[in-house]
Design a protein around this motif. Structure first.
Motif, mmCIF file in Angstrom:
data_model
loop_
_atom_site.group_PDB
_atom_site.id
_atom_site.type_symbol
_atom_site.label_atom_id
_atom_site.label_comp_id
_atom_site.label_asym_id
_atom_site.label_seq_id
_atom_site.Cartn_x
_atom_site.Cartn_y
_atom_site.Cartn_z
ATOM 1 N N ALA A 1 5.329 -4.612 8.873
ATOM 2 C CA ALA A 1 5.750 -6.077 7.999
ATOM 3 C C ALA A 1 7.287 -5.398 7.563
ATOM 4 C CB ALA A 1 5.052 -6.497 7.164
ATOM 5 N N LEU A 2 7.242 -4.313 6.989
ATOM 6 C CA LEU A 2 8.927 -3.822 6.558
ATOM 7 C C LEU A 2 9.878 -4.298 7.700
ATOM 8 C CD1 LEU A 2 8.115 -0.650 4.380
ATOM 9 C CD2 LEU A 2 8.815 -2.801 3.702
ATOM 10 N N VAL A 3 9.371 -3.808 9.051
ATOM 11 C CA VAL A 3 10.423 -3.872 9.787
ATOM 12 C C VAL A 3 10.930 -5.150 10.279
ATOM 13 C CG1 VAL A 3 10.845 -3.266 12.353
ATOM 14 C CG2 VAL A 3 9.576 -1.684 10.917
ATOM 15 N N VAL A 4 9.654 -6.148 10.454
ATOM 16 C CA VAL A 4 9.846 -7.454 10.370
ATOM 17 C C VAL A 4 10.959 -7.957 9.300
ATOM 18 C CG1 VAL A 4 8.734 -9.849 10.575
ATOM 19 C CG2 VAL A 4 7.739 -7.676 11.583
ATOM 20 N N PHE A 5 10.655 -7.583 8.038
ATOM 21 C CA PHE A 5 11.305 -8.034 6.887
ATOM 22 C C PHE A 5 12.944 -7.922 7.261
ATOM 23 C CE2 PHE A 5 12.354 -7.415 2.068
ATOM 24 C CZ PHE A 5 12.698 -8.656 1.905
ATOM 25 N N GLY A 6 12.931 -6.187 7.456
ATOM 26 C CA GLY A 6 14.398 -5.874 7.809
ATOM 27 C C GLY A 6 14.961 -6.815 8.827
ATOM 28 N N LEU B 1 16.110 -9.761 7.331
ATOM 29 C CA LEU B 1 17.071 -9.709 6.441
ATOM 30 C C LEU B 1 18.540 -9.837 7.386
ATOM 31 C CD1 LEU B 1 15.990 -7.351 3.843
ATOM 32 C CD2 LEU B 1 16.598 -9.489 3.504
ATOM 33 N N GLY B 2 18.292 -9.499 8.641
ATOM 34 C CA GLY B 2 19.438 -9.642 9.320
ATOM 35 C C GLY B 2 20.417 -8.344 9.394
ATOM 36 N N SER B 3 19.855 -7.305 9.129
ATOM 37 C CA SER B 3 20.701 -6.004 8.664
ATOM 38 C C SER B 3 20.045 -4.978 9.642
ATOM 39 C CB SER B 3 20.720 -5.581 7.379
ATOM 40 O OG SER B 3 20.489 -4.274 6.984
ATOM 41 N N ALA B 4 20.972 -4.361 10.526
ATOM 42 C CA ALA B 4 20.526 -3.302 11.369
ATOM 43 C C ALA B 4 20.014 -1.976 10.376
ATOM 44 C CB ALA B 4 21.641 -2.984 12.190
ATOM 45 N N ALA B 5 20.765 -1.900 9.464
ATOM 46 C CA ALA B 5 20.261 -0.798 8.328
ATOM 47 C C ALA B 5 19.096 -1.003 7.789
ATOM 48 C CB ALA B 5 21.620 -0.780 7.295
ATOM 49 N N SER B 6 18.723 -2.178 7.501
ATOM 50 C CA SER B 6 17.319 -2.328 6.927
ATOM 51 C C SER B 6 16.356 -1.770 7.969
ATOM 52 C CB SER B 6 17.272 -3.722 6.505
ATOM 53 O OG SER B 6 17.875 -4.075 5.329
ATOM 54 N N VAL B 7 16.305 -2.425 9.168
ATOM 55 C CA VAL B 7 15.560 -1.840 10.065
ATOM 56 C C VAL B 7 15.456 -0.424 10.399
ATOM 57 C CG1 VAL B 7 14.910 -2.394 12.466
ATOM 58 C CG2 VAL B 7 16.022 -4.049 11.342
ATOM 59 N N TRP C 1 8.228 0.883 -3.089
ATOM 60 C CA TRP C 1 9.497 1.685 -3.050
ATOM 61 C C TRP C 1 10.100 1.548 -1.664
ATOM 62 C CZ3 TRP C 1 7.889 6.860 -5.700
ATOM 63 C CH2 TRP C 1 7.409 6.536 -6.983
ATOM 64 N N GLY C 2 9.041 1.277 -0.766
ATOM 65 C CA GLY C 2 9.584 1.160 0.867
ATOM 66 C C GLY C 2 10.345 -0.265 0.770
ATOM 67 N N LEU C 3 10.108 -1.170 0.183
ATOM 68 C CA LEU C 3 10.638 -2.347 0.256
ATOM 69 C C LEU C 3 11.850 -2.530 -0.448
ATOM 70 C CD1 LEU C 3 9.294 -5.246 1.092
ATOM 71 C CD2 LEU C 3 9.003 -5.530 -1.387
ATOM 72 N N ILE C 4 12.050 -1.706 -1.830
ATOM 73 C CA ILE C 4 13.016 -1.403 -2.458
ATOM 74 C C ILE C 4 14.270 -0.706 -1.507
ATOM 75 C CG2 ILE C 4 14.065 0.118 -4.197
ATOM 76 C CD1 ILE C 4 11.880 -0.231 -5.987
ATOM 77 N N ALA C 5 13.656 0.112 -0.763
ATOM 78 C CA ALA C 5 14.641 0.834 0.231
ATOM 79 C C ALA C 5 15.164 -0.187 1.371
ATOM 80 C CB ALA C 5 14.050 1.951 0.929
ATOM 81 N N VAL C 6 14.353 -0.812 1.893
ATOM 82 C CA VAL C 6 14.834 -1.968 2.738
ATOM 83 C C VAL C 6 15.610 -2.813 2.270
ATOM 84 C CG1 VAL C 6 13.929 -3.859 4.200
ATOM 85 C CG2 VAL C 6 12.585 -1.582 4.204
ATOM 86 N N GLU C 7 15.449 -3.381 1.067
ATOM 87 C CA GLU C 7 16.333 -4.517 0.371
ATOM 88 C C GLU C 7 17.719 -3.954 0.254
ATOM 89 O OE1 GLU C 7 13.119 -7.744 -1.369
ATOM 90 O OE2 GLU C 7 13.792 -5.843 -2.836
ATOM 91 N N ALA C 8 17.603 -2.585 -0.409
ATOM 92 C CA ALA C 8 18.810 -2.034 -0.887
ATOM 93 C C ALA C 8 19.714 -1.837 0.497
ATOM 94 C CB ALA C 8 18.510 -0.638 -1.565
#
Lengths: 251, 612
Positions: free
Chosen positions: B127-132, B135-141, B221-228
């Protein structure tokens, strides 16, 4: 006079494996009977079926004439059993185990208390008065097991590997208790793979091999002129394959 | 690495060798349930507003943080509930190999990833990848991928460390009670998690403090990284990943240290002090059982757990300003205590031989009395206290308490002899005191069965009490007494008729072979038939009952609630065909499983009979 234990045609298979293959044995009253065999020969399975702890596929067992499966109450008050490696009421102390069992067997409380004290003293378990059985050493577990087998004053004792993991001093104690029991008219069946011990204690012996009785009778009949060990090796036909030695252990 | 790979291979071999029809069914059922939960977590990533920062309503990040917190708590506290967690490879196996603690821990950790639970959790973490992506951000993915894997390692390690700490805690009474309290509270919180959501719904989303706390848990923490990463805050993203790596190193070190303590420490020592004063056979059984309840630290833990679970379960409704559940604390405690002691005979192990050697002594009755004496006073006190605090109602809670006490005291011995789960004999248990059986799946099933069946025994009294008040209490006492007497008698007769078979089951750890040659052995079936049998037996119920029959009944009643019933979601002319199809599908699945497992008339046996 009926036999102390009469086993007739006992058989048991676990899936494809035949553990006990129609065993017949007669333990005369007043005899000290040794059951010898290799590991996995079927000694434990035979004894478990003989006292009603395992249901046989066929055959039966009588204790002083009482059928173990048809009249369990009569048969089981006449026998004391020491199985190998089974659990005990682990969170009780030795004295509590004996009190519990005596009461469970319907014995009067003062008799139970007196016998428990005597058994614990003779078996030298009274020094560990507050220790729970779960913390006992293997040898102590054997001794408390023997005490539970003796508690209700049975006429037949069926003991599975009673001397395994028992220290020499305790073993001497147990031997003298068992000899006294037989001298007083009791009968004992024990299994072991220590030939010297069986030769020293028993007057009758049966050799079990691959679930069958390979030989049975008085000690002298079975061992003939040689030692029991020689007779045993000959009977079970052990190949010398294991005696070759391991090449990497010698330099 | 060689050690780690060897251990992984060893675990695969053990799993392969211990697989049988029953286990395969449990594994498939567990995997399906896990995948449903994981799918739910991935679905959460599609819900709410993904944007970082302040939003109105539900925030996807908050929801995911909450979901992952639940997953993490499940990993940490699941083993408490299901018999000590995965112990396919026990550290004791390797004591003589002379591995350094860290290598041992690393090897065992690697082996831990072989299994259904880690795979299912990885799906949930996707779900983290889906969230990324949302968020429309390649960096997040890009960041989500390592974050996923690191989170999984953190989950597995936390689980291992928590189990090891529990093992140490259960060496002393204080530890056992403390662990029972905390585990009970947290599992109740997981079970009642919806309360928080309802509470948050009232304030329109997860409040900022809660969302911050959820993110600062290691599961967030994984979520923090993806959002950041989405915000371009690279230092923060990298810091979150680095923190996970650091945590992994620390946990691995802690686990290695705990492993050495586990393999070296002695057994818990509780001393026997009270002399046994019983004078009758039944009194002796009660005395033995009462001593076991007080001296066995695992049972201490179970009772405290049931207590904490019940108290928190009912009192957490207070967060929503409701105290209506408080009078039922006693009822919840009784059911939970029953569930905890579901494998009454299996837990004691092969000591059953002593019972078999003393025929005529009624063992079950003594155990029932001891159970009632242990659980009853606490259950009653909780009920009375709860009802006193809320000022009533009195009849319904008291009726339920009486009915459930008797019901559970009857069901527990009955189920433990009919559905015995072979345990590990107490003196042979390893360094994990929670591990009382190799078959933790069946243990969990047994616990739920007691909750379900025990709950049913409260129904008559509950119905009467809710309609007529006080007479319900009388009904509860009567049905309770009947359950104790009747189920106890059934258990006793089963114990007498099947005692040797039960003992054999406990000795070998396998259920006795059924005498009928009509059923093929699962292991003898060809691979294709094994799959058909496993899928059919374990999943056939889903189309047949809920999707078929229940959906049909609901459709006939014109129920508005659609829930997960496919037949109620499809447009009208298709509703009934879907019901019929589901019923047929369920029957076909059971039929297929039956067809491959059943041997109509064994030919080898038929021939000699004909010849004779």
């Amino acid at each position: 006079m009926s036999a102390a234990l009469e086993i007739s045609g006992l058989a048991k298979a676990f899936g494809e494996k035949i553990a006990v293959d129609h065993v017949d044995l007669t333990v005369p009253q007043g005899s000290f009977y040794g059951l010898v065999g290799q590991n996995g020969a079927g000694k434990t399975t035979t004894l478990a079926m003989a006292v009603g702890l395992l249901r046989p596929d066929s055959g039966g067992a009588r204790i002083f004439g009482a059928d173990v499966w048809a009249e369990p109450e009569r048969a089981k008050t006449l026998v004391g059993v020491l199985p190998d490696g089974l659990a005990m009421p682990e969170r009780l102390t030795g004295r509590e185990v004996l009190t519990y069992l005596g009461l469970l067997r319907g014995m009067a409380r003062d008799v139970v208390v007196e016998r428990a004290g005597e058994l614990l003293a003779v078996l030298e378990l009274d020094t560990a008065e507050n220790t729970l059985v779960i913390e006992y050493s293997t040898g102590m577990r054997k001794k408390i097991g023997l005490a539970t087998a003796l508690l209700h004053g049975p006429r037949l004792l069926v003991l599975d590997e009673p001397f395994e993991a028992v220290d020499p001093v305790s073993a001497t104690t147990i031997k003298s208790i068992l000899r006294g029991f037989v001298d007083g008219g009791g009968s004992v069946v024990l299994s072991s793979h220590v030939m010297a011990l069986v030769e020293q204690l028993c007057d009758h012996v049966a050799v079990i091999d691959q679930g069958r009785v390979a030989a049975a009778g008085s000690l002298d009949e079975v061992r003939g002129a040689g030692s029991l060990e020689d007779a045993f090796v000959e009977l079970v036909g052990a190949s010398g394959a294991g005696a070759k030695g391991l090449s990497w252990l010698s330099r | 690495m060689a050690v780690a790979l060897t251990m992984a291979a060893m675990k695969m071999a053990v799993l392969r060798n211990s697989m049988n029809s029953q286990k395969a069914g449990l594994v498939v059922a567990g995997a399906v349930l896990g995948l449903i939960l994981a799918g739910g977590t991935v679905a959460v990533a599609f819900v709410g507003d993904p944007n970082v920062g302040s939003v109105t309503g539900w925030h996807t990040g908050d929801l995911l943080a909450a979901a992952y917190a639940v997953w993490m708590l499940g990993w940490i506290f699941g083993p408490v509930f299901i018999g000590g967690g995965d112990e396919t490879l026990r550290p004791e196996y390797f004591t003589l190999v002379g591995l350094r603690p860290r290598r041992l821990a690393f090897g065992l950790l690697t082996a831990s990833f072989i299994g259904v639970a880690p795979a299912v959790s990885l799906v949930a973490l996707a779900a983290l990848v889906v969230f990324g992506v949302r968020l429309g951000s390649a960096a997040s993915v890009l960041i989500a991928l390592p974050a996923m894997l690191l989170s999984l390692v953190v989950f597995v390690l936390l689980s291992r460390v928590a189990t090891a700490v529990m093992g140490l805690a259960l060496r002393s009474r204080v530890g056992a009670i403390a662990a029972g309290l905390s585990n009970g509270v947290i599992l109740a919180a997981l079970g009642q998690g919806w309360v928080f959501f309802v509470a948050f719904q009232q304030v329109g989303g997860i409040p900022p403090t809660a969302s911050a706390i959820l993110r600062y848990l290691p599961s967030g923490w994984g979520l923090i990284a993806v959002e950041a990463a989405a915000q371009g805050a690279w230092p923060r993203a990298v810091a979150a990943l680095a923190a996970m790596c650091l945590l992994i190193v620390l946990l691995l070190g802690a686990w290695a240290a705990l492993l050495t303590r586990r393999t070296s420490a002695a057994r818990p020592s509780v001393r026997g002090r009270r002399p046994m004063t019983a004078t009758s056979a039944q009194g002796a059984v009660v005395a033995k059982e009462m001593r076991t309840w007080t001296r066995d630290l695992v049972r201490n833990h179970q009772l405290t757990f049931a207590l904490a679970y019940a108290v928190f379960f009912t009192s957490c409704m207070l967060f929503m300003g409701m105290n209506g559940l408080l009078p039922y604390t006693g009822a919840v405690f009784i059911l939970m205590a029953g569930a905890m002691s579901a494998n009454l005979y299996g837990t004691d192990g092969t000591v059953l031989w002593l019972t078999l050697m003393t025929p005529g002594a009624s063992e079950v009755r003594g155990r029932q009395w001891a159970w009632l004496l242990t659980v009853g006073p606490v259950g009653l006190a909780l009920t009375v206290a709860g009802a006193a605090i809320t000022g009533g109602p009195w009849p319904l809670p008291l009726a339920l308490t009486a009915a459930l006490l008797g019901g559970a005291a009857g069901i527990v011995p009955l189920i433990s002899v009919y559905a015995l789960v072979p345990g590990i004999d107490p003196h042979r248990r390893g360094g994990n005191p929670l591990r009382s059986s190799e078959d933790d799946g069946s243990l969990t099933g047994l616990a739920y069965a007691v909750i379900g069946l025990g709950g049913l025994t409260g129904v008559p009294a509950g119905l009467v009490a809710s309609s007529y008040g006080w007479p319900g209490v009388a009904v509860g006492i009567v049905t309770g007494a009947l359950c104790v007497w009747g189920f106890g008698a059934l258990a006793e007769s089963r114990l007498q008729s099947h005692g040797p078979e039960l003992l054999q089951t406990m000795r070998t750890g396998k259920r006795a072979q059924s005498a009928s040659a009509r059923w093929k052995k699962f292991d003898d079936l060809p691979k294709r038939d094994q799959i058909i049998a496993t899928v059919g037996w374990s999943l056939g119920a889903i189309p047949l009952f809920p999707q078929g029959i229940v959906a049909g009944v609901m459709k006939a009643n014109g129920t508005e609630e659609k829930s997960w019933f496919l037949a109620l979601h499809v447009p009208d002319p298709w509703g009934w065909p879907v019901v019929v199809f589901m019923v047929l599908l369920g029957i076909a699945m059971y039929g297929g499983a039956l067809w491959v497992s059943y041997r109509p008339r064994p030919r080898e046996e038929a021939l000699p009979a004909a010849a004779a």
